[in-house]
Design a protein around this motif. Structure first.
Motif, short mmCIF file in Angstrom:
data_model
loop_
_atom_site.label_atom_id
_atom_site.label_comp_id
_atom_site.label_asym_id
_atom_site.label_seq_id
_atom_site.Cartn_x
_atom_site.Cartn_y
_atom_site.Cartn_z
N PRO A 245 0.82 -1.21 0.00
CA PRO A 245 0.00 0.00 0.00
C PRO A 245 0.86 1.26 0.00
CG PRO A 245 -0.84 -1.61 1.59
CD PRO A 245 0.49 -2.13 1.10
N GLY A 246 0.29 2.32 -0.52
CA GLY A 246 1.02 3.59 -0.57
C GLY A 246 2.07 3.64 -1.65
N ASP A 247 1.89 2.86 -2.71
CA ASP A 247 2.83 2.84 -3.84
C ASP A 247 4.25 2.46 -3.42
OD1 ASP A 247 0.90 3.56 -5.71
OD2 ASP A 247 1.17 5.70 -5.30
N ARG A 248 4.36 1.68 -2.36
CA ARG A 248 5.67 1.21 -1.91
C ARG A 248 5.89 -0.19 -2.46
NH1 ARG A 248 6.91 -1.54 3.22
NH2 ARG A 248 9.18 -1.58 3.46
N SER A 249 7.12 -0.49 -2.80
CA SER A 249 7.43 -1.83 -3.28
C SER A 249 8.69 -2.34 -2.60
CB SER A 249 7.60 -1.85 -4.80
OG SER A 249 8.71 -1.08 -5.19
N LEU A 250 8.78 -3.67 -2.54
CA LEU A 250 9.92 -4.32 -1.91
C LEU A 250 10.43 -5.37 -2.88
CD1 LEU A 250 11.54 -4.62 0.78
CD2 LEU A 250 9.88 -6.38 1.43
N VAL A 251 11.69 -5.28 -3.27
CA VAL A 251 12.26 -6.18 -4.25
C VAL A 251 13.37 -7.00 -3.60
CG1 VAL A 251 13.45 -6.38 -6.47
CG2 VAL A 251 11.72 -4.60 -6.13
N GLY A 252 13.37 -8.29 -3.87
CA GLY A 252 14.42 -9.14 -3.32
C GLY A 252 14.09 -10.60 -3.58
N GLU A 253 14.79 -11.48 -2.87
CA GLU A 253 14.56 -12.91 -3.02
C GLU A 253 13.65 -13.41 -1.90
OE1 GLU A 253 16.94 -17.20 -2.89
OE2 GLU A 253 18.06 -15.33 -2.89
N ALA A 254 12.62 -14.18 -2.27
CA ALA A 254 11.76 -14.80 -1.27
C ALA A 254 12.51 -15.97 -0.67
CB ALA A 254 10.46 -15.27 -1.92
N VAL A 255 12.85 -15.87 0.61
CA VAL A 255 13.75 -16.85 1.21
C VAL A 255 13.07 -17.79 2.21
CG1 VAL A 255 15.83 -15.47 0.86
CG2 VAL A 255 14.50 -15.18 2.97
N ALA A 256 11.90 -17.40 2.75
CA ALA A 256 11.28 -18.25 3.76
C ALA A 256 9.84 -17.82 3.99
CB ALA A 256 12.06 -18.19 5.08
N VAL A 257 9.07 -18.70 4.63
CA VAL A 257 7.77 -18.36 5.20
C VAL A 257 7.94 -18.53 6.70
CG1 VAL A 257 5.34 -18.98 5.38
CG2 VAL A 257 6.48 -19.07 3.17
N ASP A 258 7.75 -17.44 7.47
CA ASP A 258 8.06 -17.48 8.89
C ASP A 258 6.95 -18.14 9.71
OD1 ASP A 258 6.10 -15.55 9.35
OD2 ASP A 258 7.50 -13.92 9.74
N ALA A 259 7.13 -18.17 11.01
CA ALA A 259 6.20 -18.87 11.90
C ALA A 259 4.81 -18.24 11.91
CB ALA A 259 6.75 -18.90 13.32
#
Length: 286
Positions: A245-259
């Motif tokens: 939301p808010g036109d923010r983006s996050l770029v990187g490698e998906a490394v895990a699904v946490d607890a």
């Protein structure tokens, strides 16, 4: 018969798409010691999720109620995205779960749990490998390309319940695909597209995984759910762009699904940032 009547009847006359046998499904799934307490099949409705949420709010649905539609005219996905499919071309159903004894903070695992259950059930009954795209998509491979064949939507139902809806394209043909990126079990080479055994396999798998998770107090590691989800998640190990939301983006490698069921993204700056399903607008390949 008017032309419109004839057109309406034709939607139900496809011999390759026989109706579900509600009585046989009840005999095979509803039992005294089991999770599934009631099972209904309706010809057509807007959304099984909406209907079951309403029934739960009115106190007319118990835990383990299963509502199936031969056709959904206003099926909903995450963020209220809408979709529909030809009558009897898929499995469109919702279940009511009331995970008492499990902290509410862990209820976010229910759609991920359902994804694991659906994938394992379809692997056995349809002979199709189904991958999971975090947080709620079911993927099949057609001609070497991953395509979306289904989705999962979880909604709160009162203070003590969650309605989980599942939509799976079973016999959708190439000419019927809503978008080129869509797929179906038939197009993925399923050994069976008989919806009755497919539905039984999925619901039995869901009952099994839900029982394990609940017995572990909702702990995804103790129930081996976190491990199973990671093993079947096509998102992990890939470069992704999370649109927030808010036109923010996050770029990187998906490394895990946490607890907590959040996707952990490792950015180029060396930061590992978890994002929750409720915080994300789109997740795309980077």
């Amino acid at each position: 018969m008017t032309p419109r009547d004839a057109a309406d009847d034709s939607r139900w006359s496809d011999l390759d798409r026989p109706p579900l046998n509600a009585a046989a499904l009840r005999r095979g799934l509803v039992r005294e010691a089991g999770l599934w307490s009631d099972l209904d099949v309706v010809q057509s409705t807007g959304s099984t999720n909406s209907d079951l949420v309403e029934r739960a709010a009115a106190g007319t649905a118990a835990e383990g109620t299963v509502l199936i539609a031969e056709e959904q005219t206003s099926g909903r996905g995450r963020l209220d995205r809408h979709w529909n499919a030809p009558a009897r071309s898929g499995l469109f159903f919702s279940v009511l779960l009331k995970p008492s004894g499990v902290p509410v903070a862990r209820w976010g695992w229910l759609p991920l749990l359902t994804g694991v259950a659906v994938a394992s059930g379809l692997a056995r009954a349809a002979g199709v490998d189904t991958a999971l795209k975090w947080p709620n998509d079911l993927l099949v491979t057609i001609a070497g390309e991953e395509r979306k064949a289904g989705g999962i939507l979880a909604e709160r139902a009162g203070n003590d319940g969650v309605v989980v809806g599942v939509g799976i394209n079973v016999t959708l043909r190439a000419a019927e695909l809503p978008v080129p990126q869509a797929g179906s079990l038939a197009l993925a080479g399923a050994v069976s597209t008989d919806r009755d055994p497919l539905l039984r396999a999925v619901l039995r798998s869901l009952e099994d995984w839900y029982g394990r998770w609940r017995a572990a107090g909702g702990d995804p590691a103790a129930a081996r759910l976190q491990e199973a989800y990671a093993a079947g998640c096509a998102t992990l190990g890939r470069a992704v762009r999370a649109e927030l939301p808010g036109d923010r983006s996050l770029v990187g490698e998906a490394v895990a699904v946490d607890a907590d069921g959040r996707l952990v993204i490792a950015t180029g700056e060396g930061v590992q940032e978890p994002v929750g399903a409720g915080d994300i607008v789109h997740l795309r390949a980077a």
